[in-house]
Structure formats: C-alpha cells, structure tokens
Scaffold this motif. Structure first.
Motif, PDB file in Angstrom:
ATOM      1  N   LYS A   1     -32.972 -20.038  39.784  1.00 39.75           N
ATOM      2  CA  LYS A   1     -32.194 -20.776  40.774  1.00 39.75           C
ATOM      3  C   LYS A   1     -31.943 -19.826  41.935  1.00 39.75           C
ATOM      4  N   PRO A   2     -31.739 -20.338  43.128  1.00 39.90           N
ATOM      5  CA  PRO A   2     -31.629 -19.463  44.302  1.00 39.90           C
ATOM      6  C   PRO A   2     -30.635 -18.330  44.119  1.00 39.90           C
TER       7      PRO A   2
ATOM      8  N   GLN B   1     -35.683 -14.910  36.211  1.00 38.36           N
ATOM      9  CA  GLN B   1     -36.950 -15.373  36.769  1.00 38.36           C
ATOM     10  C   GLN B   1     -37.597 -16.369  35.811  1.00 38.36           C
ATOM     11  N   CYS B   2     -38.156 -17.436  36.345  1.00 37.48           N
ATOM     12  CA  CYS B   2     -38.805 -18.468  35.540  1.00 37.48           C
ATOM     13  C   CYS B   2     -40.269 -18.589  35.937  1.00 37.48           C
ATOM     14  N   GLY B   3     -41.059 -19.076  34.994  1.00 38.45           N
ATOM     15  CA  GLY B   3     -42.485 -19.256  35.263  1.00 38.45           C
ATOM     16  C   GLY B   3     -43.131 -20.143  34.229  1.00 38.45           C
TER      17      GLY B   3
ATOM     18  N   GLU C   1     -34.941 -21.630  28.556  1.00 38.08           N
ATOM     19  CA  GLU C   1     -33.833 -22.412  29.116  1.00 38.08           C
ATOM     20  C   GLU C   1     -32.514 -21.680  28.941  1.00 38.08           C
ATOM     21  N   ALA C   2     -32.323 -21.053  27.775  1.00 40.17           N
ATOM     22  CA  ALA C   2     -31.088 -20.302  27.515  1.00 40.17           C
ATOM     23  C   ALA C   2     -30.961 -19.111  28.461  1.00 40.17           C
ATOM     24  N   PHE C   3     -32.043 -18.359  28.652  1.00 42.36           N
ATOM     25  CA  PHE C   3     -31.999 -17.217  29.558  1.00 42.36           C
ATOM     26  C   PHE C   3     -31.769 -17.671  30.998  1.00 42.36           C
ATOM     27  N   ALA C   4     -32.397 -18.765  31.393  1.00 45.84           N
ATOM     28  CA  ALA C   4     -32.227 -19.268  32.756  1.00 45.84           C
ATOM     29  C   ALA C   4     -30.777 -19.631  33.034  1.00 45.84           C
ATOM     30  N   GLN C   5     -30.025 -19.977  31.972  1.00 49.64           N
ATOM     31  CA  GLN C   5     -28.625 -20.368  32.119  1.00 49.64           C
ATOM     32  C   GLN C   5     -27.657 -19.197  31.940  1.00 49.64           C
TER      33      GLN C   5
END
Length: 483
Positions: free
Chosen positions: A43-44, A49-51, A99-103
C-alpha cells in the motif's frame, strides 16, 4: 493445524493447516526455471512489498498452464548484514501468509528478526490472493457432523460430495493440484526467485507439515528450519482424532478452571462445564437465534471448540470471547458460535487441501459410529468435536482421490533443524512432535512447559530458542525442555 481465526483476530495467525505424487525417496522433485518477482509497495508508503510468482498449475507439466501465487516481502532493516530470507507459513491449510505480512504481521510478531532477515511469505494456491477457491462452506449448516444413524451419515457424505463437485465445476484442474507436495514445489520456486541458495523457514501448525514435505523433497536446499505445533502425517485420521480429543478435553478443563479463578471471565462464579452441557443440549432441541444469520444448532457449537479452546497468548483474547459468547448463548443469543465455527465456514481451500492430504478414510456408518464412540470414551465432554473429525466429516464424500494420503515423512540429508511444541496443545498434541522428531534425522526437539497451540505464540522460552537458532545458529540440546 487449524482453521481457526476469523473476524477480529490477528491476520498473522489466520489459519485456524501439492501435486507431485512422488513416493518419498523414489525420484527427484520437479523444479522449473524460476520467474522473477516484480515487487511494489503493498500500500502507498508501506515498507511491506507485494508481488506475484508465476508457477505451473501442474508441476508434472512445467510447460503447461500457469497460475500466480501472491507473495510478500518485508526487507531487512540491516541489508548489509542480513542472513537472507526467512519464509513463514501461518498454518491452515490455506493460511494466507502474504496477506498477513501485507497487513503488518511482521512488526507485530517478528520484531526480533526484522534487522537480519528479509521476511517473506505467500498465499498458498487456492487461498488469499492466489486463485482463491469459493465453493461453499467446509461443513454445510443443517447437515449432520456427528451422525447418529445411517441416514444422517449418508447426508454428511452427500454434502461433502456436493461441495467437492461444485469446486471441480468452478475450478477444474486447480482442484486436482492442491496437495502439500505441490505447495512445497511452489515454495521451492519462491526460494529460487528470491535468489537464495538455501531456504530458511518457520512453519507453525499445518505449516510444520508443509516444511517437512519441503525438506523431504528438497533436502539440499534446507537452511535453518523451525517446525512448530507439529502435524505428523504418519498419524492417520483415527489416531489424530483421538490424540486431539484427549488434549482438547484437558483444554476445556483449563478453560473452566480459568473461569473459576479469574474474575475477568464473563462466567466467573458459574459452573462452566454444566452450563456448556445445558446450552448445547438446548440448542440440539431448539437452535439458538442469531440476528441476520441462520440459528445455531448444537453441532455448530460443538465444532466451535477447535477454534476456541487452544488458547494463543500472543493473539486475541480467545478465551475471553468464548466466555462472553457462552454467556450470551445461555440467554438465547448464539452470535459467537455463528461467527467462530467450522459449520458454514467459507474457507473451501481448507477442505480442498485437507481432503488431498488428510482423508478421513471412512468405510461406512459403522466405522463413523465406532470412531465417535471412541472419542467420547476418551473425552466425555468434547468427544469427536476436534479438528481431526471435522476434516473427516468434510472429506467423507470428496469426489477427488487423495493424491498424498497419510504416510510417514522420513527426512534425511538435511542440517539439524528445530522442532518445537508445548506440553498441552489441543490442536497439535505433543505426541505428534515426538513422532516427527523420530522421522527427521538429526532434528532437535524442544518442548515448552506451556499451554496453547504452538510454542511460537505461547512460550517465551521457545521464542527465545527459535531466535537464537535462526539468528545465531545455536540449537538447544537434541531433547530438551524449557519454561
């Protein structure tokens, strides 16, 4: 192994535990040339980091159809001195780690590793951002879970078959390529795409079996590995169910004792055991109403126990929620048990993977009746209301033949690794950790004198031992205890 966490509980432990149908040790594991990963902010302005990682749909056909796996990375703060990547799997099957790390789970649960490791995880195929399945609930409301006669057993089997057939119609070949061996091959592709020579790994609950499978298929790639909250694939469905029932009965007693001694329990001063029995019996006769939801029957309450009893101290206050929910249920409101239960849970990926790897192997109603009776004898209050039986019920009529059924997972040719468990774990009993330690050559088993599911979430001494090993390479003695 657990399909436990739902609304209001930490994403880091969303869980509660694929096809390379090779016989262990008979052939080399299939690999494919890794594709690169294009990383961007989840997210900004975020550090996460996601990929996407592109892998074969069927690893026996590496040149065939492809699917994308959602991945996430939290770069090490000290890039100059980092030890590489540390891959985490939160359990399930189907726990979406990316998803957990992104949050934000990395900062919440992995602060001690943030300097020295790039923390990485992925959403296993069928879950989260990776071709998610959406074929209906694990156990359909209104369908018997603990059949009392052949007609109820037939209804349970028919419901399982209907869910599986619906998934096949919607997702086709993905459904045939969801077992743990395939997920382990996806992990290997992820390691290669990261550019790491070795895989450093921390897997909890079902993640312990995923890590074991990876080590068996790719022993030459194993670096530092922690397997925690062990699922032993050698157990078989009946032994697993009975081991869980025995520990879950202890868990219920501990919950009741907590309510007896702690005024924070909403049921403090009441006979919790008698209240549970009374409310469940009432719900058997007249399901409890829930606003904007189907009424909650007794079986729905029973199959909430695997989610509510194995306390996780580093997560939300599950026991507190259980006590409040039971207090409301005693007044006629079944809301908690509509939210946290296997009945009606939409996580189809949990059943889809479980049926490939952990089939119930029921031979008919007489077999089901005998198993339920055995569980009731061992655990008079909990009985078969454990995760092992929930899987057996969900898979009773599954239309896809198991590609990786119950069998030992002997592992040789890897560096010494760390296996951990608590002394009392209703989801993955200590006996399973001891069994796996005998199968993995050179492994070190650390048992924490603690209560709850996984040592990582419940035992400070085990958390310290994991960090000492993963960061400094220092393993505890081969058979040791702490706490």
């Amino acid at each position: 192994m657990e399909k436990r966490w739902k609304k209001g509980l930490p994403a880091a432990v969303v869980a509660v535990g694929i096809i390379g149908a090779l016989i262990p040790g008979t052939a080399a594991a299939a690999t494919a040339k890794p594709a690169g990963i294009s990383w961007s902010e989840c997210k900004p302005g975020s550090v996460e980091q996601c990929g996407k990682l592109t892998v074969p749909l069927d690893w026996s056909k590496p040149g065939g159809a492809k699917i994308d796996i959602a991945v996430a990375r939290v770069p090490a703060k000290d890039q100059a001195h980092k030890l590489g990547s540390l891959m985490f799997n939160p359990g399930g099957p189907g726990g979406p780690g990316a998803e957990a790390f992104a949050q934000g789970a990395a900062d919440e649960f992995f602060a001690e590793y943030r300097d020295r490791y790039d923390l990485v995880s992925f959403d296993p195929r069928g879950s989260g951002g990776s071709s998610k399945l959406d074929c209906g609930p694990i156990l359909r409301p209104g369908v018997p879970v603990f059949p009392k006669n052949k007609a109820e057993y037939d209804a349970m089997v028919a419901s399982s078959r209907a869910t599986g057939e619906q998934c096949l119609a919607q997702h086709g070949e993905l459904m045939r390529n969801l077992d743990t061996r395939t997920a382990a091959r996806d992990m290997e592709a992820f390691r290669a795409a990261l550019g790491d020579d070795k895989l450093n790994y921390l897997g909890v609950s079902y993640g312990s079996y995923l890590g074991t499978t990876y080590a068996q298929l790719f022993p030459q790639r194993v670096g530092r590995m922690v397997l925690d909250g062990i699922l032993d694939h050698a157990q078989g469905p009946t032994r697993l169910m009975l081991a869980e029932a025995k520990e879950m009965e202890k868990s219920f007693d501990k919950f009741a004792e907590w309510c007896d001694t702690d005024s924070n329990c909403a049921l403090h001063g009441q006979d919790v055991r008698a209240l549970w029995d009374k409310v469940v019996a009432k719900a058997d006769k007249t399901p409890l109403p829930v606003p904007d939801h189907a009424p909650v029957a007794g079986d729905t309450m029973r199959v909430s126990l695997p989610s509510l009893l194995p306390r996780v101290d580093r997560a939300a206050d599950v026991w507190g929620a259980f006590a409040q929910g039971l207090a409301l249920a005693a007044k006629g409101d079944g809301s908690l048990f509509a939210e946290i239960t296997y009945m009606g849970d939409p996580g189809t990926e949990y059943a889809a993977v479980s049926c490939m790897d952990f089939p119930g192997q029921l031979t008919g109603y007489a077999d089901a009746k005998a198993r339920i009776a055995l569980a009731k004898k061992i655990a008079p209050r909990v009985g078969a209301a454990v995760e092992g039986w929930a899987i057996t019920a969900a898979c009773a009529g599954w239309p896809i033949k198991p590609s990786n059924p119950w069998q030992p997972t002997p592992v040789k040719g890897i560096p010494p690794i760390l296996i951990t468990s608590t002394t009392t774990d209703g989801s993955t009993p200590l006996s399973q950790a001891k069994g796996l330690a005998r199968q993995i050559e050179g492994s070190h088993l650390l048992v924490a004198n603690a209560y709850g599911h996984t040592a990582f979430f419940n035992a400070n001494c085990a958390q310290a031992a994991m960090a000492s090993y993963l960061i400094d390479g220092q393993l505890p003695p081969k058979r040791s205890t702490c706490g």
